[in-house]
Write a protein that holds these residues in place. Structure first.
Motif, PDB file in Angstrom:
ATOM      1  N   ILE A   1      73.369  38.890 -14.539  1.00  0.00           N
ATOM      2  CA  ILE A   1      74.553  39.062 -15.374  1.00  0.00           C
ATOM      3  C   ILE A   1      75.181  40.424 -15.070  1.00  0.00           C
ATOM      4  CG2 ILE A   1      73.169  39.961 -17.288  1.00  0.00           C
ATOM      5  CD1 ILE A   1      75.133  38.584 -19.212  1.00  0.00           C
ATOM      6  N   PRO A   2      76.498  40.488 -14.975  1.00  0.00           N
ATOM      7  CA  PRO A   2      77.158  41.781 -14.735  1.00  0.00           C
ATOM      8  C   PRO A   2      76.982  42.714 -15.943  1.00  0.00           C
ATOM      9  CG  PRO A   2      78.676  39.955 -14.340  1.00  0.00           C
ATOM     10  CD  PRO A   2      77.449  39.379 -14.962  1.00  0.00           C
ATOM     11  N   VAL A   3      76.934  44.007 -15.684  1.00  0.00           N
ATOM     12  CA  VAL A   3      76.703  44.992 -16.736  1.00  0.00           C
ATOM     13  C   VAL A   3      77.767  44.908 -17.832  1.00  0.00           C
ATOM     14  CG1 VAL A   3      77.898  46.920 -15.601  1.00  0.00           C
ATOM     15  CG2 VAL A   3      76.028  47.384 -17.173  1.00  0.00           C
ATOM     16  N   THR A   4      79.005  44.637 -17.473  1.00  0.00           N
ATOM     17  CA  THR A   4      80.059  44.552 -18.494  1.00  0.00           C
ATOM     18  C   THR A   4      79.816  43.398 -19.449  1.00  0.00           C
ATOM     19  OG1 THR A   4      81.401  43.310 -16.917  1.00  0.00           O
ATOM     20  CG2 THR A   4      81.844  45.664 -17.100  1.00  0.00           C
ATOM     21  N   GLN A   5      79.340  42.287 -18.925  1.00  0.00           N
ATOM     22  CA  GLN A   5      79.031  41.134 -19.772  1.00  0.00           C
ATOM     23  C   GLN A   5      77.741  41.363 -20.555  1.00  0.00           C
ATOM     24  OE1 GLN A   5      78.924  37.471 -17.572  1.00  0.00           O
ATOM     25  NE2 GLN A   5      78.258  36.258 -19.321  1.00  0.00           N
ATOM     26  N   ALA A   6      76.785  42.047 -19.947  1.00  0.00           N
ATOM     27  CA  ALA A   6      75.507  42.319 -20.603  1.00  0.00           C
ATOM     28  C   ALA A   6      75.698  43.176 -21.853  1.00  0.00           C
ATOM     29  CB  ALA A   6      74.545  43.003 -19.635  1.00  0.00           C
ATOM     30  N   ARG A   7      76.648  44.114 -21.805  1.00  0.00           N
ATOM     31  CA  ARG A   7      76.923  44.946 -22.982  1.00  0.00           C
ATOM     32  C   ARG A   7      77.307  44.080 -24.172  1.00  0.00           C
ATOM     33  NH1 ARG A   7      80.420  48.406 -19.595  1.00  0.00           N
ATOM     34  NH2 ARG A   7      79.099  50.065 -18.830  1.00  0.00           N
ATOM     35  N   ALA A   8      78.147  43.107 -23.920  1.00  0.00           N
ATOM     36  CA  ALA A   8      78.648  42.254 -24.997  1.00  0.00           C
ATOM     37  C   ALA A   8      77.593  41.264 -25.484  1.00  0.00           C
ATOM     38  CB  ALA A   8      79.890  41.507 -24.519  1.00  0.00           C
TER      39      ALA A   8
ATOM     40  N   VAL B   1      70.481  42.817 -14.585  1.00  0.00           N
ATOM     41  CA  VAL B   1      71.835  43.294 -14.842  1.00  0.00           C
ATOM     42  C   VAL B   1      72.365  43.880 -13.540  1.00  0.00           C
ATOM     43  CG1 VAL B   1      73.250  44.834 -16.235  1.00  0.00           C
ATOM     44  CG2 VAL B   1      71.220  43.763 -17.247  1.00  0.00           C
ATOM     45  N   THR B   2      73.558  43.432 -13.153  1.00  0.00           N
ATOM     46  CA  THR B   2      74.123  43.847 -11.875  1.00  0.00           C
ATOM     47  C   THR B   2      75.379  44.683 -12.068  1.00  0.00           C
ATOM     48  OG1 THR B   2      75.462  41.835 -11.677  1.00  0.00           O
ATOM     49  CG2 THR B   2      73.256  41.775 -10.726  1.00  0.00           C
ATOM     50  N   ARG B   3      75.678  45.469 -11.051  1.00  0.00           N
ATOM     51  CA  ARG B   3      76.946  46.208 -10.987  1.00  0.00           C
ATOM     52  C   ARG B   3      77.489  45.992  -9.580  1.00  0.00           C
ATOM     53  NH1 ARG B   3      76.404  52.104 -12.497  1.00  0.00           N
ATOM     54  NH2 ARG B   3      76.660  51.332 -14.614  1.00  0.00           N
ATOM     55  N   HIS B   4      78.684  45.471  -9.500  1.00  0.00           N
ATOM     56  CA  HIS B   4      79.309  45.142  -8.214  1.00  0.00           C
ATOM     57  C   HIS B   4      78.426  44.198  -7.400  1.00  0.00           C
ATOM     58  CE1 HIS B   4      82.240  48.186  -9.177  1.00  0.00           C
ATOM     59  NE2 HIS B   4      81.296  49.113  -9.239  1.00  0.00           N
ATOM     60  N   GLY B   5      77.729  43.290  -8.095  1.00  0.00           N
ATOM     61  CA  GLY B   5      76.893  42.294  -7.434  1.00  0.00           C
ATOM     62  C   GLY B   5      75.531  42.776  -6.993  1.00  0.00           C
ATOM     63  N   LYS B   6      75.223  44.057  -7.231  1.00  0.00           N
ATOM     64  CA  LYS B   6      73.930  44.606  -6.827  1.00  0.00           C
ATOM     65  C   LYS B   6      73.047  44.805  -8.051  1.00  0.00           C
ATOM     66  CE  LYS B   6      75.834  46.964  -2.851  1.00  0.00           C
ATOM     67  NZ  LYS B   6      76.078  48.233  -2.181  1.00  0.00           N
ATOM     68  N   PRO B   7      71.747  44.484  -7.950  1.00  0.00           N
ATOM     69  CA  PRO B   7      70.834  44.667  -9.087  1.00  0.00           C
ATOM     70  C   PRO B   7      70.801  46.122  -9.538  1.00  0.00           C
ATOM     71  CG  PRO B   7      69.776  43.426  -7.340  1.00  0.00           C
ATOM     72  CD  PRO B   7      71.073  43.926  -6.788  1.00  0.00           C
ATOM     73  N   LEU B   8      70.897  46.309 -10.862  1.00  0.00           N
ATOM     74  CA  LEU B   8      70.921  47.642 -11.442  1.00  0.00           C
ATOM     75  C   LEU B   8      69.654  47.894 -12.261  1.00  0.00           C
ATOM     76  CD1 LEU B   8      72.749  50.164 -11.799  1.00  0.00           C
ATOM     77  CD2 LEU B   8      73.744  49.021 -13.771  1.00  0.00           C
ATOM     78  N   VAL B   9      69.403  47.010 -13.211  1.00  0.00           N
ATOM     79  CA  VAL B   9      68.212  47.087 -14.050  1.00  0.00           C
ATOM     80  C   VAL B   9      67.746  45.666 -14.351  1.00  0.00           C
ATOM     81  CG1 VAL B   9      68.845  49.268 -15.147  1.00  0.00           C
ATOM     82  CG2 VAL B   9      69.487  47.121 -16.229  1.00  0.00           C
ATOM     83  N   ALA B  10      66.530  45.578 -14.900  1.00  0.00           N
ATOM     84  CA  ALA B  10      66.004  44.272 -15.292  1.00  0.00           C
ATOM     85  C   ALA B  10      65.492  44.352 -16.722  1.00  0.00           C
ATOM     86  CB  ALA B  10      64.878  43.852 -14.361  1.00  0.00           C
ATOM     87  N   LEU B  11      65.711  43.281 -17.448  1.00  0.00           N
ATOM     88  CA  LEU B  11      65.139  43.139 -18.781  1.00  0.00           C
ATOM     89  C   LEU B  11      63.939  42.214 -18.645  1.00  0.00           C
ATOM     90  CD1 LEU B  11      68.393  42.520 -20.876  1.00  0.00           C
ATOM     91  CD2 LEU B  11      67.141  44.663 -20.606  1.00  0.00           C
ATOM     92  N   VAL B  12      62.778  42.723 -19.013  1.00  0.00           N
ATOM     93  CA  VAL B  12      61.549  41.928 -18.950  1.00  0.00           C
ATOM     94  C   VAL B  12      60.829  42.075 -20.281  1.00  0.00           C
ATOM     95  CG1 VAL B  12      61.289  42.146 -16.445  1.00  0.00           C
ATOM     96  CG2 VAL B  12      60.185  43.797 -17.941  1.00  0.00           C
ATOM     97  N   SER B  13      59.934  41.157 -20.553  1.00  0.00           N
ATOM     98  CA  SER B  13      59.180  41.229 -21.806  1.00  0.00           C
ATOM     99  C   SER B  13      58.214  42.410 -21.764  1.00  0.00           C
ATOM    100  CB  SER B  13      58.406  39.932 -22.017  1.00  0.00           C
ATOM    101  OG  SER B  13      57.370  39.824 -21.062  1.00  0.00           O
ATOM    102  N   ALA B  14      57.772  42.812 -22.952  1.00  0.00           N
ATOM    103  CA  ALA B  14      56.800  43.901 -23.041  1.00  0.00           C
ATOM    104  C   ALA B  14      55.500  43.513 -22.334  1.00  0.00           C
ATOM    105  CB  ALA B  14      56.536  44.251 -24.505  1.00  0.00           C
TER     106      ALA B  14
END
Length: 92
Positions: A5-12, A30-43
């Motif tokens: 998901i793009p970072v702008t959409q992830a914020r919302a 979470v991506t920015r300009h199509g490149k992986p930025l961060v990941a949300l994973v379970s604890a």
């Protein structure tokens, strides 16, 4: 495979993304300009990653701590003099 998901959409959609990770067992990238930025994973996933990192670090430390004495080749001793000689520290 992770949901991207793009970072702008992830914020919302952050609350929904958290629910997908926690209750749906998904991983979200979470991506920015199509490149992986961060990941949300379970604890639980994070704990497994940390355990793997610690095991790898212990393995590396263990392999590095097993060293042996090496002697300089005669040519290096001649070329560099005393600096090429291996001397153990005085442990008295």
């Amino acid at each position: 495979m992770a949901y991207e998901i793009p970072v702008t959409q992830a914020r919302a959609e952050l609350a929904d993304l958290i629910n997908r990770v926690v209750y749906g067992g998904e991983r979200v990238v979470v991506t920015r300009h199509g490149k992986p930025l961060v990941a949300l994973v379970s604890a639980a996933d994070l704990e497994r990653l940390d355990a793997l990192d610690e095991a790898e670090e212990e393995r590396m430390i263990s392999s590095v701590s097993h060293t042996h004495d090496a002697t300089s080749a005669p040519r290096e001793q001649q070329r560099f003099g005393i600096a090429a000689e291996h001397r153990r520290p005085d442990r008295s």
